[in-house]
Design a protein around this motif. Sequence first.
Motif, PDB file in Angstrom:
ATOM      1  N   ASP A 109     -51.844   3.162  63.701  1.00 48.02           N
ATOM      2  CA  ASP A 109     -50.805   4.067  63.205  1.00 48.02           C
ATOM      3  C   ASP A 109     -49.995   3.561  62.014  1.00 48.02           C
ATOM      4  O   ASP A 109     -49.026   4.184  61.621  1.00 48.02           O
ATOM      5  CB  ASP A 109     -49.869   4.485  64.345  1.00 48.02           C
ATOM      6  N   ASN A 110     -50.377   2.422  61.447  1.00 47.23           N
ATOM      7  CA  ASN A 110     -49.658   1.979  60.247  1.00 47.23           C
ATOM      8  C   ASN A 110     -50.641   1.491  59.176  1.00 47.23           C
ATOM      9  O   ASN A 110     -51.200   0.408  59.281  1.00 47.23           O
ATOM     10  CB  ASN A 110     -48.676   0.861  60.611  1.00 47.23           C
ATOM     11  N   PRO A 111     -50.824   2.319  58.130  1.00 42.55           N
ATOM     12  CA  PRO A 111     -51.796   1.964  57.086  1.00 42.55           C
ATOM     13  C   PRO A 111     -51.401   0.718  56.302  1.00 42.55           C
ATOM     14  O   PRO A 111     -52.228   0.151  55.595  1.00 42.55           O
ATOM     15  CB  PRO A 111     -51.790   3.206  56.175  1.00 42.55           C
ATOM     16  N   ASN A 112     -50.147   0.272  56.440  1.00 48.51           N
ATOM     17  CA  ASN A 112     -49.716  -0.928  55.717  1.00 48.51           C
ATOM     18  C   ASN A 112     -50.222  -2.209  56.370  1.00 48.51           C
ATOM     19  O   ASN A 112     -50.163  -3.274  55.772  1.00 48.51           O
ATOM     20  CB  ASN A 112     -48.182  -0.998  55.655  1.00 48.51           C
ATOM     21  N   ILE A 113     -50.676  -2.102  57.600  1.00 46.94           N
ATOM     22  CA  ILE A 113     -51.132  -3.300  58.307  1.00 46.94           C
ATOM     23  C   ILE A 113     -52.638  -3.433  58.123  1.00 46.94           C
ATOM     24  O   ILE A 113     -53.415  -2.639  58.652  1.00 46.94           O
ATOM     25  CB  ILE A 113     -50.753  -3.232  59.795  1.00 46.94           C
ATOM     26  N   ASP A 138     -43.992  -8.874  58.210  1.00 46.15           N
ATOM     27  CA  ASP A 138     -43.412  -8.714  59.540  1.00 46.15           C
ATOM     28  C   ASP A 138     -44.090  -7.613  60.344  1.00 46.15           C
ATOM     29  O   ASP A 138     -44.171  -7.683  61.564  1.00 46.15           O
ATOM     30  CB  ASP A 138     -41.917  -8.411  59.425  1.00 46.15           C
ATOM     31  N   ASP A 139     -44.566  -6.559  59.641  1.00 47.29           N
ATOM     32  CA  ASP A 139     -45.229  -5.462  60.351  1.00 47.29           C
ATOM     33  C   ASP A 139     -46.444  -5.974  61.113  1.00 47.29           C
ATOM     34  O   ASP A 139     -46.660  -5.616  62.273  1.00 47.29           O
ATOM     35  CB  ASP A 139     -45.702  -4.386  59.358  1.00 47.29           C
ATOM     36  N   GLN A 140     -47.236  -6.779  60.443  1.00 41.14           N
ATOM     37  CA  GLN A 140     -48.450  -7.267  61.093  1.00 41.14           C
ATOM     38  C   GLN A 140     -48.116  -8.239  62.222  1.00 41.14           C
ATOM     39  O   GLN A 140     -48.725  -8.198  63.286  1.00 41.14           O
ATOM     40  CB  GLN A 140     -49.378  -7.945  60.079  1.00 41.14           C
TER      41      GLN A 140
HETATM   42  C1  LIG Z   1     -45.779   1.530  54.252  1.00 44.32           C
HETATM   43  O1  LIG Z   1     -45.233   0.937  53.077  1.00 44.32           O
HETATM   44  C2  LIG Z   1     -44.549   1.862  52.245  1.00 44.32           C
HETATM   45  C3  LIG Z   1     -44.141   1.135  50.965  1.00 44.32           C
HETATM   46  O2  LIG Z   1     -43.483  -0.065  51.280  1.00 44.32           O
HETATM   47  C4  LIG Z   1     -43.374   2.464  53.006  1.00 44.32           C
HETATM   48  O3  LIG Z   1     -42.705   3.407  52.190  1.00 44.32           O
HETATM   49  C5  LIG Z   1     -43.883   3.124  54.274  1.00 44.32           C
HETATM   50  O4  LIG Z   1     -42.808   3.583  55.054  1.00 44.32           O
HETATM   51  C6  LIG Z   1     -44.703   2.161  55.098  1.00 44.32           C
HETATM   52  N1  LIG Z   1     -45.308   2.844  56.241  1.00 44.32           N
HETATM   53  C7  LIG Z   1     -45.118   2.479  57.511  1.00 44.32           C
HETATM   54  C8  LIG Z   1     -45.818   3.292  58.549  1.00 44.32           C
HETATM   55  O5  LIG Z   1     -44.445   1.504  57.831  1.00 44.32           O
END
Ligand SMILES: *[C@@H]1O[C@H](CO)[C@@H](O)[C@H](O)[C@H]1NC(C)=O
Length: 355
Positions: A109-113, A138-140
């Motif tokens: 659920d988080n494409p940033n990870i 920190d997310d990961q």
């Molecule tokens: C992913 O990173 C972007 C840019 O930093 C941010 O705006 C977005 O909220 C992040 N998404 C999540 C699900 O954390």
Amino acid sequence: MLLLLFLLPGLISAENCITCVGAGNKWCVESSQCNSTLTGCQTPITLQLNCPTSPNPKYAYDDNFMRTQQIVLASASHGDQIQQCFELVYNQIPTMKLYQVRTVQCSPDNPNITCRGFTAYDVSQQALIISFRGSHGDDQTQQLFDGYANYGIQSYSGMGGKIFKVIYDSFMLLWNGGMQQDLRTLKYKYPGFELWVNGHSLGGMLSWVASSYLVTSGLYKTENIKVIAMASPRMGDYDFAVWYTATFPYSYHIVHRRDIIPRMFTVNPHDNTTALFHPRTEVWYNNFMNLNDTYNICQEADGNYCSASVTDNLTMWDHIYYFNVNMPQWGRDGCPQNRTPYSQPLDTFFYKLVV
Ligand SMILES: *[C@@H]1O[C@H](CO)[C@@H](O)[C@H](O)[C@H]1NC(C)=O
Ligand SMILES: *[C@@H]1O[C@H](CO)[C@@H](O)[C@H](O)[C@H]1NC(C)=O
Ligand SMILES: *[C@@H]1O[C@H](CO)[C@@H](O)[C@H](O)[C@H]1NC(C)=O
Ligand SMILES: *[C@@H]1O[C@H](CO)[C@@H](O)[C@H](O)[C@H]1NC(C)=O
Ligand SMILES: *[C@@H]1O[C@H](CO)[C@@H](O)[C@H](O)[C@H]1NC(C)=O
């Protein structure tokens, strides 16, 4: 028999220890004594995994190999200039060629990870490389901690013991996200080459999973694999550590001084009960890891030995710097040959940085 005693004192001592501990007694390393009520022993052993053993000399540890090649490979995955890290500008591993980089979403659920790894090959050294990046951000870290707590450890086909599900899943995402095809292609092209599997932190755990998977799936023979993990938390139970240790003759886990991360998870966070263990063999540098610095090839495996004997002033600084280079930063900058700007400031060595 006398000849054998002179030739193999270490082996015989290890066997006595295994018998001793197997019978429920304690083994004392210093005195080579077996006694169920042993007291006042500096290095007591109660688990067979921890009976003093040295790596097979055929698969000996080579400090130069680690500080000239493995550190470059393990740092490179942090940046987008991997090929440059090897050769284009800085000529560090001049014959190494990047094959493919793979980045996959590692959280549903988080494409940033993301998880990241690459494959490479070196025709002159006759080696293929599969390397994994450490965690970023920190997310990961949070996602991994949630994974440890929610899913804990599980068993997988062919492997001994149990390992963290979230780490196994992360590896499979990378594997199915392209690394499988990349490695199969390279292996088809260079069938006799040995395989180096490496990574720092999360990358080290992924190295343990990857090597386990490659062997249990029949893709590789254990004697053709070199596993080099750095700075990794424990990720499996006692049976996994025993299985892994028995399976891989070349497996080193490099630990820098008071790095806080490899001390993590003495128990499975899912039940707070099951004890976790590192596979062998830890190599502990209780210094800056500069050229010619001493290191300890730990004879005992995972208890209060080697790095784990130190519990004060554990620090994140010692996690970031290995072989005295700031691995993520140096890797992002394309691994300049002059490492001085990336070396560990003296004062960080004494400060706690816990993040
Ligand atoms: C992913 O990173 C972007 C840019 O930093 C941010 O705006 C977005 O909220 C992040 N998404 C999540 C699900 O954390
Ligand atoms: C075992 O250790 C205890 C306490 O250190 C000692 O009194 C005893 O004699 C030892 N037994 C043997 C067989 O060494
Ligand atoms: C394990 O211990 C941690 C920290 O004390 C706690 O937050 C967690 O709820 C515990 N988990 C279980 C399954 O007991
Ligand atoms: C390391 O040891 C080698 C061989 O003993 C020596 O030539 C070299 O000067 C030493 N380098 C450093 C930085 O201590
Ligand atoms: C831990 O760090 C503090 C502050 O730098 C220092 O006073 C102390 O001696 C250190 N402890 C050990 C065991 O090195």
